[in-house]
Design a protein around this motif. Structure first.
Motif, PDB file in Angstrom:
ATOM      1  N   TYR A 272      -2.797   0.275  10.539  1.00 28.01           N
ATOM      2  CA  TYR A 272      -3.489  -0.854   8.916  1.00 28.01           C
ATOM      3  C   TYR A 272      -4.633   0.002   9.336  1.00 28.01           C
ATOM      4  O   TYR A 272      -5.667   0.332   8.316  1.00 28.01           O
ATOM      5  CB  TYR A 272      -3.295  -1.513   8.863  1.00 28.01           C
TER       6      TYR A 272
ATOM      7  N   ARG B 116      -7.997 -12.849  11.255  1.00 28.98           N
ATOM      8  CA  ARG B 116      -7.421 -12.438   9.939  1.00 28.98           C
ATOM      9  C   ARG B 116      -6.879 -13.900   9.412  1.00 28.98           C
ATOM     10  O   ARG B 116      -7.024 -13.994   8.026  1.00 28.98           O
ATOM     11  CB  ARG B 116      -5.728 -12.114  10.991  1.00 28.98           C
TER      12      ARG B 116
ATOM     13  N   ALA C  10      -1.545  -2.970   5.101  1.00 27.30           N
ATOM     14  CA  ALA C  10      -0.697  -4.694   5.214  1.00 27.30           C
ATOM     15  C   ALA C  10      -1.621  -5.588   3.812  1.00 27.30           C
ATOM     16  O   ALA C  10      -1.573  -6.600   4.295  1.00 27.30           O
ATOM     17  CB  ALA C  10      -1.187  -4.875   6.374  1.00 27.30           C
TER      18      ALA C  10
ATOM     19  N   VAL D 203      -1.972  -8.556  12.504  1.00 24.04           N
ATOM     20  CA  VAL D 203      -0.557  -8.265  11.366  1.00 24.04           C
ATOM     21  C   VAL D 203       0.626  -8.784  12.076  1.00 24.04           C
ATOM     22  O   VAL D 203       1.390  -9.915  11.327  1.00 24.04           O
ATOM     23  CB  VAL D 203      -0.578  -7.069  10.090  1.00 24.04           C
TER      24      VAL D 203
ATOM     25  N   ASP E   7       6.587  -0.271   3.961  1.00 28.17           N
ATOM     26  CA  ASP E   7       6.052  -1.530   4.913  1.00 28.17           C
ATOM     27  C   ASP E   7       5.560  -2.030   4.130  1.00 28.17           C
ATOM     28  O   ASP E   7       3.809  -1.799   3.031  1.00 28.17           O
ATOM     29  CB  ASP E   7       4.825  -1.145   5.948  1.00 28.17           C
ATOM     30  N   THR E   8       4.782  -3.638   3.939  1.00 27.29           N
ATOM     31  CA  THR E   8       4.438  -4.752   3.523  1.00 27.29           C
ATOM     32  C   THR E   8       3.858  -5.366   4.148  1.00 27.29           C
ATOM     33  O   THR E   8       3.296  -7.203   3.602  1.00 27.29           O
ATOM     34  CB  THR E   8       5.130  -5.159   2.938  1.00 27.29           C
ATOM     35  N   GLY E   9       2.702  -4.915   5.171  1.00 29.75           N
ATOM     36  CA  GLY E   9       2.746  -5.755   6.688  1.00 29.75           C
ATOM     37  C   GLY E   9       3.397  -7.508   6.853  1.00 29.75           C
ATOM     38  O   GLY E   9       4.318  -7.086   6.908  1.00 29.75           O
ATOM     39  N   ASP E  10       2.932  -8.219   6.683  1.00 27.24           N
ATOM     40  CA  ASP E  10       2.810  -9.708   6.849  1.00 27.24           C
ATOM     41  C   ASP E  10       4.309 -10.097   6.114  1.00 27.24           C
ATOM     42  O   ASP E  10       4.523 -10.589   6.412  1.00 27.24           O
ATOM     43  CB  ASP E  10       1.616 -10.415   6.267  1.00 27.24           C
ATOM     44  N   LYS E  11       4.457  -9.494   4.485  1.00 28.80           N
ATOM     45  CA  LYS E  11       5.400 -10.085   3.520  1.00 28.80           C
ATOM     46  C   LYS E  11       6.693  -9.477   3.957  1.00 28.80           C
ATOM     47  O   LYS E  11       7.592 -10.141   3.626  1.00 28.80           O
ATOM     48  CB  LYS E  11       5.047  -8.863   2.639  1.00 28.80           C
TER      49      LYS E  11
ATOM     50  N   TYR F 105       7.136   4.733  13.471  1.00 32.44           N
ATOM     51  CA  TYR F 105       5.576   4.096  13.064  1.00 32.44           C
ATOM     52  C   TYR F 105       6.213   2.625  12.516  1.00 32.44           C
ATOM     53  O   TYR F 105       5.464   1.491  13.224  1.00 32.44           O
ATOM     54  CB  TYR F 105       5.548   4.210  11.564  1.00 32.44           C
TER      55      TYR F 105
ATOM     56  N   ALA G  88       6.825   4.153   6.515  1.00 29.61           N
ATOM     57  CA  ALA G  88       5.379   3.625   6.547  1.00 29.61           C
ATOM     58  C   ALA G  88       5.122   3.506   5.318  1.00 29.61           C
ATOM     59  O   ALA G  88       4.900   2.024   4.328  1.00 29.61           O
ATOM     60  CB  ALA G  88       4.352   4.638   6.794  1.00 29.61           C
TER      61      ALA G  88
ATOM     62  N   ASP H 215       7.610 -10.414   6.775  1.00 29.16           N
ATOM     63  CA  ASP H 215       8.553 -10.852   7.358  1.00 29.16           C
ATOM     64  C   ASP H 215       9.477 -11.772   6.535  1.00 29.16           C
ATOM     65  O   ASP H 215      10.613 -12.685   6.909  1.00 29.16           O
ATOM     66  CB  ASP H 215       7.723 -12.118   8.107  1.00 29.16           C
TER      67      ASP H 215
END
Ligand SMILES: Nc1ncnc2c1ncn2[C@@H]1O[C@H](COP(=O)(O)OP(=O)(O)OP(=O)(O)O)[C@@H](O)[C@H]1O
Ligand SMILES: Nc1ncnc2c1ncn2[C@@H]1O[C@H](COP(=O)(O)OP(=O)(O)OP(=O)(O)O)[C@@H](O)[C@H]1O
Ligand SMILES: [Mg+2]
Ligand SMILES: [Mg+2]
Lengths: 326, 318, 557, 338, 333
Positions: free
Chosen positions: C141, E54, E83, C113, C190-194, C103, C187, C196
């Motif tokens: 996503y 985006r 996301a 993303v 996973d919080t995507g952009d967060k 993943y 998976a 980071d």
């Protein structure tokens, strides 16, 4: 009878203003509220009244420095009420003004030469012998040293400045000069000099004056006819001698009795009318006769009906339900 | 004696002359004025002066700096040859650097002050004299301009705008940067002065001599140019003397932030912001230019104060 | 390097101080800055394989990390298999499984993303691409093309072994797995952009808090065990990465040693650096080493720019190396002029070239006379380029990052070039947008200052990125140069060569070729300095990562 | 002079050092005053009227003003020379023993405080009490000076009052502590004649009630004729004549007074003649020339031998009983030119 | 009164809308592409356009603007699948550089800047007004001159130098703040003393810059006011010199100063870039500087710009009201 140079018919000037930062209420100040008057050629008409009664406004409206609200102004046989500034230009050479405050009516950044010469410049007139000569002649005429042509206003005393103002008004040889309290800012000993000067000039040049003042003694000295104003309206109009000897309107009477006379004997023994209260606000004038709030003779009628200005004897008009004297 | 003759003994004094006599009596103001003038003259005679001293502004006197980049000798390599020492790192002569730098700094400050005063004057007079709708529009617009966070705008936009200016072939490189900086300073600088002029115009307009001019038949143009404008000059002159140092300092700050003129050209701001990184190793490099900046700003300020007093007839009452 | 005699001790707080306001990225799949990778990989992330945590060249070798070995290649290097160790856990105690690694790799395909990270998976995995070279797979996503991805990356039934199918043979593919792109992400977490701001942890420490312009606090991860991890240590009780310390303050800290348990994540400012390394009191707390980078000016050889070899050479030979090196702290701290895009410390791929500093006309102070003769030749050979280089209203534009040092360089370069009759204009670009600006072909100037270090010890991560179209960092824009096709062939051949020695020879040839074309202008082999407080022990340089050997650091008692 | 004199001013000199030179605003000013009496000081603008009254009140900035002479207050507790007294002593007297009202009622009231607060402050400074006592007292005073609806208006601000009312507020403030001496510096100049009459009547009533000594400063000879017991005529910083009011008007003894009286047009006399004038301008007070300051404008200076007028400064001398003048002309000469 | 306030509020709102639109237009025409910037080393046009989508930059500026304005009232949602996330209303956009909703970022930067501004404001008012009053009181004496010179020198140094000198030669030299504690945010509610010490020096360095203007202004206003007739009246009542100064003179003298003070304060609320930079304060100024110069982080730039403008506009309003409150002549019953 002489030709009239100036005729005002039911002249009104109302100022609409908003008062205070936070208020959007418009108030209307009826500074001049329907006056009729005539100034004949060669004549001096005195216009007196308390501060704020609309004297200056009359003068400035006649010159169309303020747009009249209604009524008509006839100058030199010409109806100028609705003249545009362009149309007014030629009129202005014949109709001049002397300002009340000799300190603020001269631009401190100009020499007196250029102040006086500006009249010629504006009207594109080339006087005989050149502008400079004409200016110096004028200075001479009003009793100033012609060599002072290059000086600045602040280098002159109040009386001298007022003479400069007079010279400026005379430059174009006007027919009528509106003199707005020309001596009220001056000292006693200087005041007499200026009054004499105005007198002399009138005799020489056949000028007419509308002489605005609140000092009755000066008005009495210089005027042929006197008009008494109160709160934007004319209270009384009469020949000078008549007015001072036999005032018909209670306000005139009170005014005259309030003028202190520089003579202890007379002063201490004369009967005096002390009015109560202050001049009402012109934004909110009393109903009926505007003087009724301070008049000792006022009746219910006075509070309700405004008396018209009527001729009660030859050359004498009064706006009162119960005129004094005979 | 003919009336056209002016008595020879009579001294004619204009308001400017009167102000000048008063100013002359104010020693502090006079000294500051001379200092400021000296710096300004030196800036504009920079090529001449450096020539005279046989210095080249771009030359690297690398023999004068050590391997670490720090000038050899005390006080930043101060010597007869290099009266203010050397620039650490590159090794240019500090005096020629400052002289040439002050050319740009002063040019920016002078052009900016004059332009924003000019613009402010026009707008302020228009608002004050015509009043009503004109005034309202101008007022709203200047409110809008004043509400913009000017510093951010200058920082964010200077680079792209410089590129635009270059693309439009108006100026190149530092020329373009100066143009952008000046334009920005003017855009955000005029409203303050316009407000001042507006309020003054409003009060002048109420003075009787304006009425008198109208009564004589003077046109609006004549009233503005002949009656009002002469009364605004003192304000403008004083504002100028006070805004000059303001813009000098502003240029320095923006140079520090990396906006504005860039090396190899130099401005006081650039020198200062460079000097900051040498403050420990070569303190003279920081002290000399900041001392000069203080002197110039101080003298312009003091001169401005003196000028204001001299031009204000009421001042000696205080 | 410091003697390793003192035994490391446990406890204390280690401060890592930086001027920067935040890590460029902290999401394992997005992190790409060498220093940040080394830090996060040493404390927070674990990857399939890792560099050996030792100083010196031995450190460039791989060791197994999450995997049981450093990867098994088959199919001539087109299939790679990694089997996970048993007993590895996330900081929350849940076990790490193959699907998580898969993943994690899939996330790198979600380029809208997961931005900014390495694109090795996209480059190497056997996933179809469209005409423009974009992968058919769009990440987890949107799940567009998921089947293609599942084919290329698969997990064994026991969820312990991950298999990568590559599009081309990649003998050093396992090096790419030393990047945190292989750090597992379940998976469900996973919080995507967060991510980071709040990455998961498998390493000895977990992120207790992370605040931009504030600090990143690392505390011990109770679920980490040294038994499964031969790379990392957990000496300090806490590791605090302190952001946004102004450069002046930071430098004072290390010059005066006011914060003893701190290391400097950045370099000192130039002048302070000089003071630091000249003072006997402080220089024992510093390390002066060759960094992995080659610093160079790329010559833009596309049409309308420096499309004339003579002009490029004229610029090169007029270059005032001496003054610039002096400006930047001297050879001792800055480094020396170089001759190659490949730095000698990479190992076998480097060989001396015949051009640049090895040319007989080279003078380190600059040789304007020779430049003039080159220009004279250019005048007839390529008049437009000649005119551009010499006319006052055109001139050569040098892109440079907008820093004080760059401006001082300009003050040196401009007159030096003037001496050779070349007009130079500097284009200062804000530091933050520097690379993205010059990588835009339309916005790049005639020369662009840049630096490049190999992703791992193979010139395949130097020559193609720098000189092949779409290689990723081809600032020379050399694809229309007549010399390009021959070079491309050489590079392709080297890339596909499985024999490491033969490959090295080919890389040497390619480098010689590129340098002789002066696609790169002045090159420097630069040095790097580390500094730290006296309370930090075990300090050493981790060559492949170009920074501290974090796993060895401890706080003295 | 009478022993009952309450205020005695002797040889008061006030001058200001300025850039252009020393401005001798008041020189050798001498007069005295009893309680219940009104002394008018007349003279043209700039003749030093305000400056001398401010000097009596001790309101000049001592650092920038040169003051010499004597100002003696004969208080029940003994007499006190003010110029040599400490700042604190004089401040305690101000507002309590002696009070002053100023020429311009528009600008002399603090625009930020309600009239009540301003009157109350004056009272509280010299009396024990709290704010509400002060306010009560303010209401009383407003009532006394004839402000309608004092209870409501006490909270109003000066700008909400007309000029005449503001002057009344000033008077209320000055009288709140029943001062023995009131200096009224041109209290009616800014007002209309009808309002002026009201204010003067008020002042007279107050004087009767409190037995105050009043110094009335004005340049209006009409007001003087109505109000004053004695008159002090000032010219160029000097008192050129002092006389009981009748004497001054009917037997003026100084050519300047003479000229002044003649140049005033009078309402009660219809005259179409030219006004008589005093030629020339008042002199500058900087570096006054030797001799009589009025000499350049004096029509009679020829009558004095030896150019005495332009070389010697005349002393204040007795012209008649209680009648002083500062002139070189002899008694008879004056009588003849009058 | 109410009518006046609502009118002013309306016109302020219009100004803010115009400003926000202007910012969108301006940044739309910048040659920088945030999408490219976010793209990283391996960058293809497709990745750039993906990024653009985006970031919401693939529509016209007015659509971007509209989305922005809408977000303030209804919040905004970004991304898809795992996301996906939402910034709740009031949403001022999402910063992809800082991985947080702009409202959150602003909420953490604002207290810093507000603390800085308030403290500096109080300090410079005390310093400036105090020195101004003293100078006026002792005008033309050496005290006056000394204060004048002091303030002029203090301010003629550019901000970055005076701030830096304070930092290096006072704060760090005497170890007044531990270097690692510098710029640390302490809430005044929970740690008032730390809050105070961490802000003291930034306050001082800002106050020095502003104090000069206020000293001069106060001095001349006090001098001017003390020659007013009503001050003479107060003296004539027997009011002591002290009270004349503090009660009668200062209030009218300070009223006009309020106007510029309000605007200066509002300007500071928008961020004191250099001071925040030097003292590492994580306030709005530093936020904006970074966003504008480094990241081209449009949502942050727009929001801080609008915020700064809001402060100015609101300050204008408050100053007008306060002025009227202070000066009864402007108040209308
Ligand atoms: N431009 C103006 N706008 C509004 N109101 C005005 C204006 N000019 C005068 N007024 C008002 O009109 C009234 C009459 O004013 P005007 O100046 O004519 O009086 P005046 O008799 O000349 O008084 P004074 O003797 O004080 O000169 C006053 O109430 C004044 O406030
Ligand atoms: N502070 C000062 N500095 C210099 N000269 C002054 C000062 N105050 C007053 N004078 C001058 O002193 C002279 C007398 O002034 P004063 O105010 O006493 O005149 P006044 O008789 O009250 O006149 P007015 O009728 O105009 O009030 C004037 O020439 C004035 O200019
Ligand atoms: Mg009038
Ligand atoms: Mg006076």
């Amino acid at each position: 009878m002489n030709q009239p140079v100036l005729e005002l018919k039911n002249l009104k000037k109302h100022f609409i203003s908003s008062n205070g930062v936070f208020s959007r209420n418009k108030t209307t100040v009826k500074a001049v509220d329907g006056i009729d008057m005539t100034v004949n050629s060669g004549e001096t008409v005195g216009l007196v009244g308390e501060s704020g009664c609309g004297k200056t406004t009359v003068g400035r409206t006649v010159l169309k420095l303020y747009e009249p609200t209604s009524g008509s102004i006839i100058f030199d046989g010409e109806e100028i009420t609705n003249f545009s500034p362009r149309q007014m230009k030629p009129v202005r050479s014949k109709l001049q003004m002397i300002f009340q405050d000799p300190y603020s009516s001269l631009n401190p950044r100009h020499t007196i030469g250029s102040i006086i010469a500006s009249s010629y410049e504006i009207h594109g007139i080339h006087p005989e012998g050149g502008v400079k000569k004409a200016v110096q002649n004028l200075l001479d005429r009003v009793g100033l040293n012609p060599e002072h042509i290059n000086r600045f206003p602040h280098e002159f005393s109040g009386g001298q400045r007022q003479r400069i103002g007079i010279a400026r008004a005379l430059a174009l040889r006007p027919k009528l000069i509106i003199a707005d309290e020309p001596v009220s800012a001056l000292d006693v000993s200087i005041q007499a000099q200026v009054v004499n000067l105005l007198d002399d000039l009138q005799k020489e040049m056949g000028l007419s004056y509308l002489f605005i003042a609140h000092d009755l003694s000066v008005v009495q000295h210089i005027s042929d006819r006197v008009i008494v104003m109160y709160l934007g309206k004319i209270m009384e109009e009469a020949k000078t001698s008549q007015l001072f000897l036999n005032p018909r309107h209670p306000y005139t009477k009170a005014l005259l009795s309030a003028v202190p006379i520089p003579d202890p004997e007379i002063e201490r023994n004369r009967e005096r009318i002390v009015l109560s209260g202050d001049l009402p606000s012109p934004a909110n004038p009393p109903s009926g006769c505007v003087f009724s709030t301070r008049c000792w003779k006022a009746t219910e009628k006075c509070h309700q009906i405004a008396p018209p200005l009527v001729e009660i004897s030859i050359g004498s008009k009064v706006a009162c339900h119960f005129p004094e004297g005979n | 004696m003919s009336v056209t003759e002016i008595e020879p003994g009579v001294k004619v004094r204009t308001p400017a002359q009167i102000a000048w006599t008063r100013l002359k009596k104010n020693k502090v103001a006079m000294v500051s004025g001379f200092i400021a003038l000296f710096f300004i003259l030196a800036a504009f005679l920079a090529p001449f002066i450096t020539n005279l001293l046989n210095l080249t502004p771009t030359a690297q006197y690398s023999s004068g700096i050590a391997d670490t980049g720090i000038p050899i000798g005390s006080f930043g390599g101060l010597s007869l040859r290099h009266p203010l020492g050397l620039e650490p790192g590159v090794g240019r002569d500090l005096m020629s650097l400052l002289l040439y730098g002050s050319r740009i700094s002063f040019t920016v400050a002078i052009i900016t002050s004059v332009a924003s005063i000019g613009l402010g004057m026009i707008v302020g007079i228009a608002g004050g004299y015509f009043g009503g709708r004109v005034d309202a529009v101008i007022g709203r617009f200047s409110d809008l301009v004043l509400s913009f966070p000017s510093t951010f705008m200058i920082i964010a936009l200077s680079l792209p705008l410089t590129q635009r200016v270059e693309a439009a072939h108006i100026a190149r490189d530092n020329g373009a940067r100066v143009v952008v900086l000046v334009v920005f300073f003017v855009i955000f600088g005029w409203p303050a002065f316009a407000r001042l002029v507006r309020s003054q115009t409003l009060s002048i307009r109420e003075r009787d001599f304006i009425m008198a001019a109208k009564a004589q038949g003077a046109s609006g143009r004549r009233i503005i140019f002949k009656e009002i404008l002469p009364n605004l000059w003192p304000t403008a002159i004083v504002f100028l003397s006070l805004s000059l140092p303001g813009f000098l300092a502003a240029e320095a700050v923006f140079s520090f932030l990396g906006v504005g003129v860039q090396a190899p050209s130099s401005t006081w701001g650039l020198v200062l912001s460079d000097a900051v990184s040498y403050w420990q190793q070569d303190p003279a490099y920081l002290l000399i230019p900041s001392g000069m900046l203080i002197i110039v700003v101080l003298s312009l300020n003091l001169f401005g104060d003196g000028l204001r007093d001299a031009l204000d007839p009421k001042s000696d009452r205080a | 390097a410091q003697s390793a005699s003192a035994a490391p001790v446990k406890g204390g707080t280690l401060y890592v101080i930086t001027h920067q306001d935040q890590l460029d990225h902290a999401d394992p799949q997005r992190i790409y800055t060498g220093r940040d990778i080394a830090f996060m990989e040493s404390y927070v992330f674990r990857t399939l394989v890792m560099y050996k945590p030792v100083a010196g060249t031995a450190g460039t070798g791989l060791v197994p990390d999450l995997a049981t070995d450093i990867g098994k290649a088959s199919d001539g290097g087109k299939t790679w298999k990694f089997t996970l160790k048993a007993g590895t856990k996330y900081s929350d105690g849940s076990a790490i499984v193959c699907e998580d690694v898969k993943y994690a790799i899939s996330r790198t395909f979600a380029t809208d993303v997961i931005t900014g990270g390495p694109s090795y998976a996209m480059q190497y995995l056997d996933i179809p691409t469209d005409a423009k070279g974009n992968s058919a797979y769009a990440g987890p996503y949107t799940k567009v093309g998921q089947a293609d991805f599942d084919k290329a990356v698969s997990c064994s039934a026991d969820n312990r072994t991950i298999t990568f199918k590559l599009g081309v043979a990649k003998p050093d593919f396992n090096y790419a797995m030393s990047y945190p792109i292989s750090s597992p992400v379940p998976a469900a977490k996973d919080t995507g952009d967060k991510m980071d701001l709040a990455p998961l942890s498998e390493g000895p420490y977990k992120v207790a808090s992370y605040k931009i312009k504030g600090e990143m606090d690392l505390v011990r991860n109770p679920n980490w065990s040294a038994k499964t991890d031969s790379v990392r240590t957990n000496y300090p009780d806490k590791v605090i990465l302190k952001f946004g310390v102004s450069e002046d303050v930071r430098d004072q800290i290390f010059l005066k040693d006011t914060q003893k348990n701190a290391i400097n994540f950045d370099a000192l400012q130039l002048q302070n650096n000089i003071s630091f390394f000249n003072s006997p009191a402080s220089k024992t707390r510093g390390l002066n080493v060759n960094d992995p980078y080659t610093v160079y000016s790329a010559m833009n050889v596309s049409k309308g720019h420096l499309d004339c070899l003579e002009v490029r050479k004229a610029i090169y030979f007029a270059w005032p190396y001496d003054a610039l090196i002096k400006l930047n702290g001297g050879a001792k701290l800055y480094g020396t002029p170089g001759d190659n895009a490949i730095k000698p410390n990479i190992g076998i791929d480097y060989a001396k070239t015949t051009s640049h500093i090895n040319d007989k006309n080279f003078k380190s102070a600059g040789n304007p006379a020779y430049s003039k003769t080159l220009l004279a030749a250019a005048k007839s050979k390529c008049p437009t380029t000649y005119a551009k280089a010499t006319s006052a209203d055109q001139g050569i534009t040098i892109d440079t990052s907008d820093t004080a040092a760059a401006k001082k360089s300009a003050a040196i370069v401009t007159p030096a070039m003037e001496a050779a009759g070349i007009v130079i204009k500097y284009n200062y670009i804000p530091t933050g947008s520097y690379y993205s600006t010059i990588q835009d072909n339309t916005k790049q100037g005639d020369m662009s200052g840049a630096g490049w270090g190999p992703d791992w010890a193979n010139a395949s991560t130097v020559i193609p990125p720098l000189f092949i179209k779409d290689g990723g960092f081809d600032l020379s824009q050399n694809w229309d140069d007549p010399a390009y096709p021959a070079f491309k062939a050489l590079s392709d051949k080297a890339n596909a060569t499985l024999d490491r020695k033969a490959q090295a020879k080919l890389w040497q040839q390619a480098a010689e070729y590129a340098m002789a074309q002066y696609w790169l202008g002045p090159v420097s082999f630069t040095k790097q300095q580390l500094s730290w407080g006296s309370g930090v022990g075990g300090v050493d340089f981790w060559a492949p990562q170009g920074t501290f050997l974090f796993p060895a650091l401890y706080v003295k008692k | 002079m009478s022993a009952h004199n309450y205020l005695e001013v002797k040889k008061l000199n006030v001058s200001f050092p300025t850039e252009d030179g020393l401005v001798a605003a008041t020189s050798d000013l001498t007069f005295s005053l009893a309680r219940g009496e009104t002394l008018a000081i007349v003279g043209e603008s700039g003749s030093g009227k305000s400056v001398s009254s401010l000097a009596i009140m001790g309101l000049h900035n001592r650092a920038r003003t040169n003051i010499s002479g004597e100002v003696i207050l004969n208080l029940p507790t003994g007499s006190l020379e003010l110029l040599s007294s400490s700042e604190d002593t004089v401040r305690d007297l101000r507002g309590k023993e002696m009070a002053m009202i100023f020429q311009d009622p528009m600008s002399s009231l603090h625009p930020y405080f309600s009239v009540g607060a301003q009157i109350a402050e004056a009272w509280l400074l010299h009396n024990k009490g709290n704010k509400s006592d002060g306010l009560k007292r303010a209401i009383e005073m407003l009532e006394l000076v004839g402000i309608p609806l004092p209870v409501e208006r006490v909270h109003d601000f000066p700008h909400q009052f007309s000029g005449g009312m503001r002057q009344r507020v000033m008077i209320a403030m000055a009288l709140v502590n029943n001062p023995s001496l009131l200096i009224a510096d041109e209290p009616t100049t800014a007002l209309d004649v009808t309002v002026q009459a009201q204010i003067l009547k008020l002042l007279r009533d107050m004087q009767k009630e409190f037995n105050m000594a009043i110094i009335l400063i004005t340049h209006d000879l009409g007001v003087v004729a109505e109000f004053a017991d004695r008159v002090n005529v000032m010219y160029a910083g000097k008192n050129v004549e002092e006389a009981p009011v009748r004497d001054l008007y009917y037997k003026p003894a100084h050519p300047y007074t003479l000229g002044l009286l003649r140049s005033i047009p009078r309402v009660d006399q219809i005259d179409t003649h030219r006004l008589q004038t005093i030629p020339g301008q008042p002199p500058s007070l900087i570096n006054l020339p030797m001799g009589c300051a009025f000499a350049p404008r004096c029509p009679y200076k020829e009558l004095v031998p030896n150019n005495l007028c332009t070389t010697k400064n005349p002393e204040l001398s007795n012209f008649a009983d209680n009648h002083l003048t500062r002139c070189h002309l002899t008694h008879d000469q004056i009588e003849s030119v009058r | 009164m109410l009518k006046f306030v609502s009118r002013r509020l309306l016109s302020s709102l219009i100004i803010l809308i115009v400003i926000s639109a202007t910012v969108f237009i301006i940044f739309n025409y910048l040659p920088f592409d945030p999408a490219r910037l976010a793209c990283g080393k391996h960058c293809t046009p497709e990745i750039v356009s993906g990024n653009r989508h985006r970031l919401g930059l693939d529509v016209s500026w007015w659509m971007q603007w509209w989305e922005y304005l809408k977000g303030i009232f209804v919040g905004r949602t970004y991304g898809q699948g795992a996301a996906m996330f939402t910034c709740p209303a009031p949403a001022f956009g999402y910063s992809f550089n800082q991985h947080a909703c702009v409202s959150t970022i602003l909420a953490s930067a604002l207290p810093v800047t507000v603390s800085l501004a308030i403290g500096a404001f109080i300090m410079w008012m005390f310093l400036g007004v105090g020195l101004g009053v003293i100078s006026a009181r002792f005008r033309n004496t050496w005290i006056d001159r000394a204060s004048n010179i002091f303030v002029l020198v203090g301010t003629s140094l550019p901000t970055f130098i005076s701030g830096l000198l304070i930092l290096l030669f006072i704060v760090l030299k005497f170890n007044l703040i531990s270097p690692l504690d510098l710029g640390q945010w302490h809430s005044p509610l929970t740690a008032p003393w730390e809050w105070f010490t961490s802000f003291f020096w930034p306050w001082l360095s800002l106050a020095l810059i502003y104090a000069a203007t206020y000293t001069r202004f106060t001095r001349s206003n006090v001098i001017e006011t003390s020659s007013e007739d009503f001050i003479r009246t107060a003296r004539a009542k027997g009011v002591s010199e002290r009270k004349v100064l503090w009660k009668h003179t200062l209030r009218p003298a300070l009223a006009p100063i309020l106007t510029i003070a309000g605007l200066d304060f509002a300007g500071l609320l928008g961020g004191a870039i250099i001071t925040e930079q030097i003292f590492q304060l994580p306030g709005l100024g530093r936020l904006t500087l970074q966003a504008a110069l480094q990241d081209y982080d449009l949502p942050i730039i727009v929001s801080t710009t609008i915020l700064a403008a809001t402060f100015v506009v609101v300050a204008n309003l408050i100053v007008d009201l306060a002025y009227a409150f202070l000066d009864p002549r402007i108040r209308v019953k």
